[in-house]
Design a protein around this motif. Structure first.
Motif, short mmCIF file in Angstrom:
data_model
loop_
_atom_site.label_atom_id
_atom_site.label_comp_id
_atom_site.label_asym_id
_atom_site.label_seq_id
_atom_site.Cartn_x
_atom_site.Cartn_y
_atom_site.Cartn_z
N ALA A 37 21.63 -17.28 39.61
CA ALA A 37 20.95 -17.48 40.90
C ALA A 37 19.55 -16.88 40.86
O ALA A 37 18.59 -17.49 41.35
CB ALA A 37 21.77 -16.86 42.03
N VAL A 38 19.42 -15.69 40.27
CA VAL A 38 18.12 -15.04 40.18
C VAL A 38 17.17 -15.87 39.32
O VAL A 38 15.99 -16.06 39.66
CB VAL A 38 18.25 -13.61 39.63
CG1 VAL A 38 16.89 -13.01 39.32
CG2 VAL A 38 19.00 -12.73 40.63
N HIS A 39 17.66 -16.39 38.20
CA HIS A 39 16.81 -17.21 37.33
C HIS A 39 16.35 -18.47 38.05
O HIS A 39 15.19 -18.89 37.90
CB HIS A 39 17.56 -17.56 36.05
CG HIS A 39 17.59 -16.43 35.06
ND1 HIS A 39 17.96 -16.61 33.75
CD2 HIS A 39 17.30 -15.12 35.20
CE1 HIS A 39 17.90 -15.44 33.12
NE2 HIS A 39 17.50 -14.53 33.99
N ALA A 40 17.23 -19.07 38.81
CA ALA A 40 16.84 -20.27 39.57
C ALA A 40 15.75 -19.92 40.58
O ALA A 40 14.78 -20.68 40.76
CB ALA A 40 18.05 -20.86 40.29
N LEU A 41 15.88 -18.77 41.22
CA LEU A 41 14.85 -18.32 42.16
C LEU A 41 13.52 -18.08 41.46
O LEU A 41 12.46 -18.53 41.92
CB LEU A 41 15.30 -17.05 42.87
CG LEU A 41 14.24 -16.35 43.74
CD1 LEU A 41 13.83 -17.25 44.90
CD2 LEU A 41 14.75 -15.01 44.23
N PHE A 50 3.78 -18.88 42.86
CA PHE A 50 3.77 -17.47 43.27
C PHE A 50 3.63 -16.60 42.03
O PHE A 50 4.48 -16.61 41.14
CB PHE A 50 5.07 -17.13 44.01
CG PHE A 50 5.18 -15.69 44.42
CD1 PHE A 50 4.39 -15.18 45.45
CD2 PHE A 50 6.05 -14.83 43.78
CE1 PHE A 50 4.47 -13.84 45.83
CE2 PHE A 50 6.17 -13.49 44.16
CZ PHE A 50 5.36 -13.00 45.18
N GLY A 51 2.56 -15.84 41.97
CA GLY A 51 2.28 -15.05 40.77
C GLY A 51 2.83 -13.65 40.77
O GLY A 51 2.66 -12.92 39.79
N GLY A 52 3.49 -13.24 41.85
CA GLY A 52 3.92 -11.86 41.96
C GLY A 52 5.34 -11.60 41.54
O GLY A 52 6.03 -10.76 42.13
N ALA A 53 5.82 -12.28 40.51
CA ALA A 53 7.18 -12.06 40.00
C ALA A 53 7.21 -12.39 38.52
O ALA A 53 6.40 -13.19 38.04
CB ALA A 53 8.18 -12.93 40.75
N PRO A 54 8.14 -11.80 37.76
CA PRO A 54 8.25 -12.15 36.34
C PRO A 54 8.73 -13.58 36.16
O PRO A 54 9.31 -14.18 37.07
CB PRO A 54 9.29 -11.15 35.81
CG PRO A 54 10.05 -10.71 37.01
CD PRO A 54 9.10 -10.76 38.16
N ARG A 55 8.47 -14.12 34.97
CA ARG A 55 8.91 -15.47 34.63
C ARG A 55 10.17 -15.41 33.75
O ARG A 55 10.34 -14.47 32.98
CB ARG A 55 7.82 -16.23 33.88
CG ARG A 55 6.49 -16.32 34.61
CD ARG A 55 6.61 -16.83 36.01
NE ARG A 55 5.33 -17.11 36.63
CZ ARG A 55 5.13 -17.18 37.95
NH1 ARG A 55 6.15 -16.96 38.77
NH2 ARG A 55 3.94 -17.46 38.44
N VAL A 56 10.99 -16.41 33.86
CA VAL A 56 12.20 -16.49 33.04
C VAL A 56 11.88 -17.15 31.71
O VAL A 56 11.27 -18.22 31.67
CB VAL A 56 13.29 -17.30 33.76
CG1 VAL A 56 14.52 -17.43 32.86
CG2 VAL A 56 13.66 -16.67 35.09
N ILE A 57 12.29 -16.50 30.62
CA ILE A 57 12.15 -17.09 29.29
C ILE A 57 13.49 -17.63 28.81
O ILE A 57 13.56 -18.69 28.18
CB ILE A 57 11.59 -16.05 28.30
CG1 ILE A 57 10.19 -15.63 28.73
CG2 ILE A 57 11.59 -16.62 26.88
CD1 ILE A 57 9.59 -14.53 27.89
N GLY A 58 14.56 -16.92 29.10
CA GLY A 58 15.88 -17.40 28.69
C GLY A 58 16.83 -16.24 28.44
O GLY A 58 16.75 -15.20 29.09
N MET A 59 17.72 -16.39 27.45
CA MET A 59 18.70 -15.37 27.09
C MET A 59 18.56 -15.08 25.61
O MET A 59 18.23 -15.98 24.82
CB MET A 59 20.13 -15.86 27.39
CG MET A 59 20.35 -16.35 28.80
SD MET A 59 20.21 -15.06 30.08
CE MET A 59 21.70 -14.10 29.74
N ASP A 60 18.81 -13.82 25.20
CA ASP A 60 18.73 -13.50 23.78
C ASP A 60 20.11 -13.54 23.14
O ASP A 60 21.11 -13.87 23.79
CB ASP A 60 18.02 -12.16 23.56
CG ASP A 60 18.85 -10.95 24.01
OD1 ASP A 60 20.05 -11.11 24.35
OD2 ASP A 60 18.29 -9.83 24.05
#
Length: 261
Positions: A37-41, A50-60
């Motif tokens: 859910a957080v990644h979708a957000l 919106f530039g004020g949040a980190p970006r999702v890259i994926g899973m390691d």
């Protein structure tokens, strides 16, 4: 894999999530039930600019989420407790809330926790402690991090949660020294002015704050019973601090309300 682990830098500051590390320009965090859910957000926030949040890259390969590292400083310092910094946070939170418009407000997959009785309006961050706000220049909040407790809620509930830490709505004995002697009522008004909280909502702010104190106490006690870091926080006096904050607000309610209306 060994070479990667040697370059992991532990990141401190959060109370709930252990094992957060920096690897180059990324942050690796243990996944939880709310991670999808957080990644979708976060992907939605990126899509709307919106530039004020980190970006999702994926899973390691260890099953950890990979996010972009947001450079800057966190925590309380002289430049982060000024009126300008508080107003900047009010503007940033408003921009974040507005950016969640159009994102599904269904409850599925989000972290549990206390909440408002009104229908959700936004996806609240719900944990904007000083450790979760990044300052890139002196006195100017730049980004929000650690969305583990994000969930559908009302704008005012997220505002109340933020002011609990930043006004702060707390007994002076529990405040950081830099926040101990501030005019709390004036800071409530400054934040509301910067965010653009309408008069009808300002009249409800202290009522909702009281509700939140009661419900967050119950929620934390329940989580603490399951052990882990919540239990450590509870053993460290989190429940007592909530009770003292609620009692302090009750004593000073009239003067706080006067600033708001």
């Amino acid at each position: 894999m060994v070479a990667t682990l040697l370059h992991e830098i532990p990141l401190q500051g959060g109370d709930v999530t252990d094992g957060v590390v920096r690897v180059g320009d990324t942050v690796r965090r243990p996944a939880s039930t709310s991670t999808p859910a957080v990644h979708a957000l976060l992907r939605h926030l990126e899509a709307v600019g919106f530039g004020g949040a980190p970006r999702v890259i994926g899973m390691d390969r260890l099953g950890r989420e990979i996010l972009t590292y947001v450079p800057g400083t966190t925590g309380l310092r002289l430049d982060s407790v000024t009126d300008d910094a508080l107003c900047g946070l009010g503007v940033l939170l408003r921009e974040y809330h507005d950016a969640t418009a159009g994102f599904a407000l269904t409850p599925n997959g989000w972290a549990g926790g206390s909440n408002d009785d009104k229908a959700p309006e936004v996806i609240g961050h719900c944990d904007l402690t000083p450790e979760n706000v990044v300052f890139r220049s002196p006195g100017q909040p730049h980004a929000l991090i650690d969305f583990d407790l994000a969930r559908p809620t009302t704008r005012l509930f997220d505002i109340v949660t933020t002011l609990r830490h930043w006004a702060p709505i707390a007994d002076p004995v529990d405040r950081h020294p830099l926040l101990r002697n501030l005019d709390i009522g004036a800071r409530l008004r400054l934040f509301c002015d910067a965010y653009g909280v309408p008069p009808r909502e300002r009249r409800r702010l202290l009522e909702l704050s009281r509700i939140r104190f009661h419900r967050s106490y119950t929620a934390m006690r329940t989580r603490a019973a399951a052990g882990g870091n919540w239990a450590k926080m509870w053993a460290g006096g989190a429940g007592e601090r909530i009770r003292r904050a609620a009692a302090w607000q009750d004593v000073h309610e009239d003067e706080l309300h006067a600033h708001l209306v």
